[in-house]
Structures are given as structure tokens and as C-alpha cells.
Design a protein around this motif. Structure first.
Motif, PDB file in Angstrom:
ATOM      1  N   GLN A  39       1.273  -1.624  -3.700  1.00 57.68           N
ATOM      2  CA  GLN A  39       0.847  -0.162  -3.972  1.00 57.68           C
ATOM      3  C   GLN A  39       2.310   0.745  -4.034  1.00 57.68           C
ATOM      4  O   GLN A  39       3.270   0.576  -3.433  1.00 57.68           O
ATOM      5  CB  GLN A  39       0.519   0.224  -1.775  1.00 57.68           C
ATOM      6  CG  GLN A  39       0.503   1.675  -2.039  1.00 57.68           C
ATOM      7  CD  GLN A  39       0.142   1.929  -0.744  1.00 57.68           C
ATOM      8  OE1 GLN A  39      -0.339   1.253   0.014  1.00 57.68           O
ATOM      9  NE2 GLN A  39      -1.080   3.161  -0.816  1.00 57.68           N
ATOM     10  N   GLU A  44      -3.143   4.251  -4.832  1.00 62.62           N
ATOM     11  CA  GLU A  44      -3.733   3.190  -4.419  1.00 62.62           C
ATOM     12  C   GLU A  44      -3.038   1.912  -3.680  1.00 62.62           C
ATOM     13  O   GLU A  44      -2.389   1.307  -4.942  1.00 62.62           O
ATOM     14  CB  GLU A  44      -4.795   3.501  -4.144  1.00 62.62           C
ATOM     15  CG  GLU A  44      -5.174   5.503  -4.545  1.00 62.62           C
ATOM     16  CD  GLU A  44      -7.247   5.167  -4.099  1.00 62.62           C
ATOM     17  OE1 GLU A  44      -7.791   6.086  -4.643  1.00 62.62           O
ATOM     18  OE2 GLU A  44      -7.712   4.562  -5.063  1.00 62.62           O
ATOM     19  N   ARG A  45      -3.413   2.017  -2.494  1.00 60.61           N
ATOM     20  CA  ARG A  45      -3.312   0.032  -3.335  1.00 60.61           C
ATOM     21  C   ARG A  45      -4.216  -0.322  -3.523  1.00 60.61           C
ATOM     22  O   ARG A  45      -5.778  -0.691  -3.343  1.00 60.61           O
ATOM     23  CB  ARG A  45      -3.160  -0.612  -1.583  1.00 60.61           C
ATOM     24  CG  ARG A  45      -3.016  -1.766  -1.037  1.00 60.61           C
ATOM     25  CD  ARG A  45      -2.678  -2.209   0.144  1.00 60.61           C
ATOM     26  NE  ARG A  45      -1.476  -1.090   1.365  1.00 60.61           N
ATOM     27  CZ  ARG A  45      -1.190  -0.970   2.340  1.00 60.61           C
ATOM     28  NH1 ARG A  45      -1.814  -1.835   2.789  1.00 60.61           N
ATOM     29  NH2 ARG A  45      -0.750  -0.090   3.114  1.00 60.61           N
TER      30      ARG A  45
END
Length: 121
Positions: A39, A44-45
Motif C-alpha cells: 500500500q 488502495e492496498r
């Protein structure tokens, strides 16, 4: 219950290498798919790589050919070897455990605390 602890992050110049480790507690480590995610700030991850209990691997297109995921079930440890690092690889890297072979963040039940990887140009 599985507890995960990552290590091995740091700062490196572009083109360099790092190896991340993910030490797991619990006797059922070998039954889990181990995934690596990252991340970056403001993003976003995202999925990076995963390895099944039997050693089958799968990678995101962005790291294919540069990163290698492995595991040692006897040591309850998973690894992510990162070569030819690029500035865009800079992120916090997380290992995670899932019962499913998936790239979906929500499908991973257990997560480590993350380790910072910084690649400078």
C-alpha cells in the motif's frame, strides 16, 4: 489463529534488491495460502504475490519476473525476494494468510503489521 510478523524492509536505490520475511505463529501455517500486498500513500492496498501450501505461485503483472515468493513450512516463514526495484515499488508491504488462493484483500483473514520499502531513483 495465526499471527504474522514481517521484517526486512528498508531503503534501497533503484535497481537494488530486498528480501522480506514473514514469520508466522501457529501450527497450521502450512495449510494457508500466504499472500503479499502493498500500500502506497494515498492508494488502495494491492496484491503483489501469493504462494499456496504446495508452492504454487502467482504474481501481479507489475512485479512478474522481478519478485519471487517462497515459503519454508518447517520454519513457518514466507519470503518475498524483490529484485530490480523501482521507485514505484515504494510502499508498506504486508504479508497475509488466507484459506483461499485469491488476490482479493478481503479474503485474507490474518495480516502482519507491515514493513516499509522505499526505493529512491
Amino acid at each position: 489463529q495465526v499471527q504474522l510478523v514481517e521484517s526486512g524492509g528498508g531503503s534501497v536505490q533503484a535497481g537494488g534488491s530486498l528480501r522480506l520475511s514473514c514469520a508466522a505463529s501457529g501450527r497450521t501455517f502450512s495449510s494457508y495460502v500466504m499472500g503479499w500486498f502493498r500500500q502506497a500513500p494515498g492508494k488502495e492496498r494491492e496484491f503483489v504475490a501469493r504462494i499456496s501450501w504446495s508452492g504454487i505461485t502467482y504474481y501481479a503483472d507489475s512485479v512478474e519476473g522481478r519478485f519471487a515468493v517462497s515459503r519454508d513450512n518447517a520454519k513457518n516463514t514466507a519470503y518475498l525476494q524483490m529484485n530490480s526495484l523501482k521507485p514505484e515499488d515504494t510502499a508498506v508491504y504486508y504479508c497475509a494468510a488466507s484459506r483461499s488462493s485469491t488476490t482479493r484483500v478481503v479474503a485474507y483473514d490474518y495480516w502482519g503489521q507491515g514493513t516499509q520499502v522505499t526505493v529512491s531513483s
